[in-house]
Design an enzyme around this catalytic site. Sequence first.
Site, PDB file in Angstrom:
ATOM      1  N   GLY A   1       0.763  -1.242   0.000  1.00 58.91           N
ATOM      2  CA  GLY A   1       0.000   0.000   0.000  1.00 58.91           C
ATOM      3  C   GLY A   1       0.791   1.288   0.000  1.00 58.91           C
ATOM      4  O   GLY A   1       0.220   2.362  -0.174  1.00 58.91           O
TER       5      GLY A   1
ATOM      6  N   GLU B   1       4.127  -6.636   1.893  1.00 56.61           N
ATOM      7  CA  GLU B   1       3.762  -6.986   0.508  1.00 56.61           C
ATOM      8  C   GLU B   1       3.775  -5.749  -0.385  1.00 56.61           C
ATOM      9  O   GLU B   1       2.747  -5.387  -0.954  1.00 56.61           O
ATOM     10  CB  GLU B   1       2.360  -7.608   0.484  1.00 56.61           C
ATOM     11  CG  GLU B   1       2.181  -8.842   1.338  1.00 56.61           C
ATOM     12  CD  GLU B   1       0.705  -9.258   1.454  1.00 56.61           C
ATOM     13  OE1 GLU B   1      -0.175  -8.441   1.156  1.00 56.61           O
ATOM     14  OE2 GLU B   1       0.453 -10.411   1.841  1.00 56.61           O
ATOM     15  N   PRO B   2       4.919  -5.103  -0.548  1.00 56.73           N
ATOM     16  CA  PRO B   2       4.933  -3.889  -1.372  1.00 56.73           C
ATOM     17  C   PRO B   2       4.847  -4.230  -2.858  1.00 56.73           C
ATOM     18  O   PRO B   2       5.445  -5.195  -3.316  1.00 56.73           O
ATOM     19  CB  PRO B   2       6.290  -3.270  -1.046  1.00 56.73           C
ATOM     20  CG  PRO B   2       7.156  -4.446  -0.697  1.00 56.73           C
ATOM     21  CD  PRO B   2       6.246  -5.449  -0.027  1.00 56.73           C
TER      22      PRO B   2
ATOM     23  N   ARG C   1      -4.655   3.181 -16.114  1.00 55.73           N
ATOM     24  CA  ARG C   1      -4.819   3.903 -14.852  1.00 55.73           C
ATOM     25  C   ARG C   1      -5.493   5.271 -14.984  1.00 55.73           C
ATOM     26  O   ARG C   1      -6.376   5.595 -14.187  1.00 55.73           O
ATOM     27  CB  ARG C   1      -3.472   4.051 -14.117  1.00 55.73           C
ATOM     28  CG  ARG C   1      -2.830   2.714 -13.754  1.00 55.73           C
ATOM     29  CD  ARG C   1      -1.634   2.864 -12.827  1.00 55.73           C
ATOM     30  NE  ARG C   1      -2.056   3.340 -11.535  1.00 55.73           N
ATOM     31  CZ  ARG C   1      -1.915   4.569 -11.086  1.00 55.73           C
ATOM     32  NH1 ARG C   1      -1.292   5.469 -11.810  1.00 55.73           N
ATOM     33  NH2 ARG C   1      -2.375   4.907  -9.911  1.00 55.73           N
TER      34      ARG C   1
ATOM     35  N   TYR D   1       1.099  -1.608 -12.146  1.00 50.95           N
ATOM     36  CA  TYR D   1      -0.285  -1.486 -12.618  1.00 50.95           C
ATOM     37  C   TYR D   1      -0.321  -0.814 -13.993  1.00 50.95           C
ATOM     38  O   TYR D   1      -1.214  -0.033 -14.300  1.00 50.95           O
ATOM     39  CB  TYR D   1      -1.153  -0.762 -11.572  1.00 50.95           C
ATOM     40  CG  TYR D   1      -1.021  -1.408 -10.207  1.00 50.95           C
ATOM     41  CD1 TYR D   1      -1.521  -2.686  -9.992  1.00 50.95           C
ATOM     42  CD2 TYR D   1      -0.331  -0.789  -9.162  1.00 50.95           C
ATOM     43  CE1 TYR D   1      -1.373  -3.317  -8.765  1.00 50.95           C
ATOM     44  CE2 TYR D   1      -0.171  -1.410  -7.930  1.00 50.95           C
ATOM     45  CZ  TYR D   1      -0.694  -2.676  -7.734  1.00 50.95           C
ATOM     46  OH  TYR D   1      -0.539  -3.293  -6.528  1.00 50.95           O
TER      47      TYR D   1
ATOM     48  N   ARG E   1       3.403  -1.362  -5.653  1.00 49.93           N
ATOM     49  CA  ARG E   1       3.558  -0.086  -6.345  1.00 49.93           C
ATOM     50  C   ARG E   1       4.863   0.642  -5.975  1.00 49.93           C
ATOM     51  O   ARG E   1       5.566   1.154  -6.839  1.00 49.93           O
ATOM     52  CB  ARG E   1       2.385   0.830  -5.978  1.00 49.93           C
ATOM     53  CG  ARG E   1       2.385   2.165  -6.711  1.00 49.93           C
ATOM     54  CD  ARG E   1       1.341   3.114  -6.106  1.00 49.93           C
ATOM     55  NE  ARG E   1       0.045   2.499  -5.967  1.00 49.93           N
ATOM     56  CZ  ARG E   1      -0.869   2.455  -6.933  1.00 49.93           C
ATOM     57  NH1 ARG E   1      -0.621   3.015  -8.094  1.00 49.93           N
ATOM     58  NH2 ARG E   1      -2.030   1.867  -6.713  1.00 49.93           N
TER      59      ARG E   1
ATOM     60  N   CYS F   1     -11.495   4.458 -29.308  1.00 51.61           N
ATOM     61  CA  CYS F   1     -12.794   5.101 -29.497  1.00 51.61           C
ATOM     62  C   CYS F   1     -13.574   5.171 -28.194  1.00 51.61           C
ATOM     63  O   CYS F   1     -14.621   4.524 -28.050  1.00 51.61           O
ATOM     64  CB  CYS F   1     -13.571   4.366 -30.574  1.00 51.61           C
ATOM     65  SG  CYS F   1     -12.643   4.349 -32.108  1.00 51.61           S
ATOM     66  N   GLU F   2     -13.064   5.913 -27.240  1.00 51.27           N
ATOM     67  CA  GLU F   2     -13.707   6.152 -25.947  1.00 51.27           C
ATOM     68  C   GLU F   2     -13.246   7.518 -25.485  1.00 51.27           C
ATOM     69  O   GLU F   2     -12.043   7.806 -25.528  1.00 51.27           O
ATOM     70  CB  GLU F   2     -13.212   5.149 -24.881  1.00 51.27           C
ATOM     71  CG  GLU F   2     -13.439   3.702 -25.177  1.00 51.27           C
ATOM     72  CD  GLU F   2     -14.712   3.157 -24.580  1.00 51.27           C
ATOM     73  OE1 GLU F   2     -15.381   3.881 -23.827  1.00 51.27           O
ATOM     74  OE2 GLU F   2     -15.034   2.003 -24.893  1.00 51.27           O
TER      75      GLU F   2
END
Length: 454
Positions: free
Chosen positions: A264, A298-299, A338, A399, A301, A370-371
Amino acid sequence: MASPASDLRAEPDPSVAELLAARAQLRMDPFEGLMLEEVALRTVADALGTPVWVTSAGTLRGRYRQLADALDEAGLDAQLHYAVKANDHLAVLRVLQAEGAGADVVSAGELRRALLAGIAPDRIVFSGVGKSDDELMLALDSSIAQINVESREELDRLSVLADGAGRVARVVLRVNPDVDANTHAKISTGRAGDKFGIAHDEAPGLYALAATLPAIEPIGFAVHIGSQIADPAPFRAAYARVAALVRQVRAAGHAVSTVDCGGGLGIGYRDEPAGSPRALAHAIRLTLGGLGLRLLLEPGRWLAAPAGVLLSRVVRVKRQAEGPPFVVLDCAMNDLLRPSLYDSWHGVVPLSARDAVAPALPVHLVGPVCETGDTLARGRLMPELSCGARVAILDTGAYGSVMSSTYNARPLAAQALVDGARWATIRPRQPVAALWAGESVPDWIAAAGAGTAG
Ligand SMILES: *Cc1c(COP(=O)(O)O)cnc(C)c1O
């Protein structure tokens, strides 16, 4: 429709110089352009084309050591279990394995990747709310360190499976501490009502129950309250809850050897404060230190995000009668999800030193998908870019590539790894024919169309 947050910010966007000053792994060479470690990123883009993900092995190693050192300095007996989901490429896993990392996995695929990368089974933990029977069996057969159980129902099922296989499952109970990490709602995991973990007031009872099951050996607790957290206060609150559980369960006569502190820790994507390994270590020491526990982290990011960039090329500059031009890149939300998913902010830096000093103007950075959601940044102050200019999108090592899809029939981008002055391709661009390689058309449908085709 709500505007992305970048439309509303009062503070001007950081300049290219400010972005680079905050990132030791990157620098602008007047001749070579943007360098990641000792490799000119234009060399990689020339060789592999764009879009291409580039990961810095040196940055992964450096950050692993920084986090491990902070835990050592705080006098904690702690092991790092890299959260594989952040970036599961075998080369990334291998770099971290060589530093001593274990793995936190959330699927059979990740478990097999971790084993393939040489991470020892007794350094692998398995998290997740919906492990299938096959996944639990693979975990048992692989003799991994522990299974992080997320519910009474999962405990029951695991007990049946382990019993049937003649094995004993080492288990920690993942607790939902009901702490708000003040992070984006889509990456908050530790509030009551989030799908994760066992309510903390139910945890002691379940631990006692687990201790009665012959095929289950409860060894401790786990907690993971969310992602991209810089403030140590929610960590401290969650760990204090877990420390209270440890005391309560021990007082009831049960052994508790292990606490898994989750991941986190956040990074500075824009100019927000980054999570501090020392502050995290301090929060752990204050709450869980002195209990004689084996601690896990548990890193994901924090280790991987700053180690990666996504290189892209401008395919079109589309001017409007009013308002900033649209700078259309050749990467899109199918590559980097993201910004569309979390309104996340990523720095964007030209690869060429000359482009980097052009006068800055506000632009909308978008992809070709196309969004309308395929928007990297709105109103971003950027050095003026013309068609063909190439840029690096920063902090995309976590991510990033793992969330890519082939939406709009866009093949998965190439990947490269930089290590000092060396670099190598670690995944070629997916050939476009691979997109339909597994597809088939049933006979009767193919026959019906045969007369009318062309
Ligand atoms: C995603 C996840 C992590 C890693 O989170 P980061 O914010 O990337 O550090 C760790 N543990 C669990 C259980 C997770 O789901």
